[in-house]
Design an enzyme around this catalytic site. Structure first.
Site, PDB file in Angstrom:
ATOM      1  N   PHE A 100     -46.393 -10.498 -48.405  1.00  0.00           N
ATOM      2  CA  PHE A 100     -45.357 -10.667 -47.368  1.00  0.00           C
ATOM      3  C   PHE A 100     -45.017 -12.119 -47.094  1.00  0.00           C
ATOM      4  O   PHE A 100     -43.981 -12.415 -46.503  1.00  0.00           O
ATOM      5  CB  PHE A 100     -45.777  -9.960 -46.066  1.00  0.00           C
ATOM      6  CG  PHE A 100     -46.593 -10.797 -45.121  1.00  0.00           C
ATOM      7  CD1 PHE A 100     -47.967 -10.889 -45.254  1.00  0.00           C
ATOM      8  CD2 PHE A 100     -45.985 -11.501 -44.096  1.00  0.00           C
ATOM      9  CE1 PHE A 100     -48.717 -11.676 -44.384  1.00  0.00           C
ATOM     10  CE2 PHE A 100     -46.725 -12.290 -43.219  1.00  0.00           C
ATOM     11  CZ  PHE A 100     -48.091 -12.380 -43.366  1.00  0.00           C
ATOM     12  N   LYS A 101     -45.859 -13.046 -47.537  1.00  0.00           N
ATOM     13  CA  LYS A 101     -45.580 -14.463 -47.301  1.00  0.00           C
ATOM     14  C   LYS A 101     -44.240 -14.887 -47.919  1.00  0.00           C
ATOM     15  O   LYS A 101     -43.622 -15.843 -47.479  1.00  0.00           O
ATOM     16  CB  LYS A 101     -46.704 -15.336 -47.882  1.00  0.00           C
ATOM     17  CG  LYS A 101     -48.128 -14.993 -47.443  1.00  0.00           C
ATOM     18  CD  LYS A 101     -48.376 -15.217 -45.966  1.00  0.00           C
ATOM     19  CE  LYS A 101     -49.841 -15.364 -45.592  1.00  0.00           C
ATOM     20  NZ  LYS A 101     -50.646 -14.151 -45.674  1.00  0.00           N
TER      21      LYS A 101
END
Ligand SMILES: *Cc1c(COP(=O)(O)O)cnc(C)c1O
Length: 490
Positions: A109-110
């Site tokens: 998700f970064k």
């Protein structure tokens, strides 16, 4: 709207300067002096695609970047980078909703924020007329490092140095980083855990940078990391309304696998901006310092550091909690500075019952042991043919514990293929290591691994440095100076 330091309200700057600096000079984190209301109607929400929604949210949180610039940042930042039609998607399995945030270039998700941060930094540098090379200093628990490298590699006028805990990341995570190409990138292992790396990097960030260089951060201490993460909470809500699963205005609970408290803080910001968020469940692994804090009001990092099957959450000093504390204690910067001093000097701090009850209005907490995580991965796979990575599974286990069977959105933060050996163990077929485990997980599940992970087999290892935590600051100075020199030769 100004941004202020959590440790000193007199330190006031614009959102662009906050992005450029990353961390305040006093070691505090920048926060909006008041959280803006988004005021998005049902009609408006339903009309947006992901990019439009992100531009809308960013223009609330970063108001001194104009909407056209933000639109360009979002469109260029996300274009062609995701495997799915929209950057994120909402899946349903086994009575829960999964907000899948891992379909980007580095499979975690970064990417949602780090595809945009270089653009936001570039736009801020241009608008404020900064001529310095901006060198990003980053500590990673595994996923931020690669996402930041991918975002900043060969971006003119920047450089990036990434530190990862030598024995604290998965084999795939490590390979993703040490094979990174680019003239302005530097990757280094640290003899220590994530907390050691983060402490060293925070110290380096507030130290004197070499001439012609400004340091900034790609960790979630940078508000430019946090702001884009608010958007997907709104997007999940939009999807639920669109699919007729809720009515506009109904509260929705979220379970968030938590380490540095950035992702879940973005959910809290969404709530404060007006999204009908119900409970935010802070889901931890065996490093359950936040569970204890949310139960007792005592934050105590003096405990064993566990290496778990969800390494990106193996963290004992959760930086972004500082932002929540600031608001929970009535924006009393002096009190926050006191907590942080206690944490550094004594290894713990305690908040008053009033502050704790303020926080408990919005947050629940629970933690999951690795055995529970393995059981959950196996159960959901067997019952629903849905594969959760170990981080997502932590959030799933905690949701079962706290919300029972009630519907909620589980944030799904990484591709299971990033943690293939742990997945094979959970599915009852342990043994394969490293990249061999990718093939085996594909075979076992019939799913395909993301192409970017499969491509690691062909890549050359380019980075072999390793330092002690004390050497981080000097390493940053020397790397930053090096990037500058290369430029002057060409
Ligand atoms: C970083 C990370 C987390 C934790 O997010 P924080 O913002 O640090 O709380 C959870 N899961 C994965 C896969 C991550 O990479």
């Amino acid at each position: 709207m100004k941004y202020i330091s959590t440790r000193n309200k007199e330190l006031q700057i614009s959102s662009m300067q906050a992005i450029l600096q990353g961390i305040a000079p006093d070691g505090g984190l920048y926060v909006p002096e008041s959280i803006p209301a988004a005021e998005i109607s049902q009609e408006e929400l339903l009309s947006y695609n992901y990019n439009q929604l992100t531009v809308r949210i960013l223009s609330c949180l970063l108001p001194d970047l104009d909407p056209e610039t933000l639109q360009r940042c979002v469109e260029e930042g996300y274009a062609g980078k995701f495997e799915t039609p929209e950057p994120v998607c909402l899946s349903h399995a086994d009575g829960k909703d999964f907000l899948e945030l891992y379909h980007g270039p580095t499979c975690a998700f970064k990417d949602m924020a780090l595809c945009l941060l270089p653009k936001l930094l570039g736009a801020s540098a241009a608008a404020t007329g900064i001529a310095d090379r901006i060198v990003i200093l980053t500590a990673t628990s595994g996923d931020t490092g690669k996402a930041a490298l991918e975002g900043f590699a060969d971006v003119p006028g920047t450089g990036i140095v990434v530190f990862f805990p030598r024995d604290g990341v998965s084999e795939v995570q490590k390979l993703q980083m040490v094979t990174q190409k680019g003239k302005n990138v530097c990757v280094c292992a640290v003899e220590g855990n994530f907390d050691d790396a983060q402490t060293g990097v925070k110290k380096a960030l507030t130290s004197q940078s070499p001439a012609g260089v400004s340091y900034s951060s790609a960790n979630s201490i940078n508000i430019g990391r946090l702001a884009p993460q608010v958007s997907y909470y709104f997007f999940a809500y939009k999807k639920l309304v669109e699919e007729g699963r809720i009515s506009f205005g109904d509260p929705v609970d979220f379970s968030v696998p938590t380490g540095n408290f950035g992702d879940i803080l973005a959910g809290w910001l969404a709530k404060k901006m007006g999204l009908p968020v119900g409970r935010l469940l802070c889901a931890s692994n065996k490093n359950n310092v936040l569970t204890d804090f949310l139960r007792t009001g005592v934050y105590d990092r003096r405990r064993e550091f566990w290496i778990t099957s969800s390494p990106s959450m193996d963290i004992l000093v959760s930086s972004n909690l500082e932002r929540l504390l600031f608001y929970a204690c009535g924006e009393d910067a002096q009190t926050v500075a006191g907590y942080m001093k206690d944490l550094t000097e004594q290894g713990f701090f305690m908040v008053s019952p009033r502050v704790l009850s303020e926080i408990r209005k919005d947050f629940d907490c629970a933690y999951a042991e690795d055995e529970e995580v393995d059981g959950a991965i196996r159960k959901v796979w067997e019952d629903a043919s849905y594969l959760m990575d170990p981080h997502t599974a932590v959030a799933w286990v905690c949701a079962e514990k706290v919300f029972g069977g009630a519907p909620c959105v589980v944030l799904s933060t990484a591709s299971p293929f990033k943690f293939a050996p742990a997945m094979l163990t959970a599915l009852g077929k342990p043994g394969a290591k490293g990249l061999a485990a990718l093939d085996e997980l594909e075979e076992l599940t019939g799913l395909s691994a993301p192409e970017n992970l499969k491509a690691l087999k062909e890549k050359e290892i380019l980075h072999r440095s390793c330092v002690s935590p004390e050497e981080i600051e000097a390493f940053c100075r020397s790397a930053a100076g090096q990037f500058g020199k290369e430029e002057s030769h060409d």
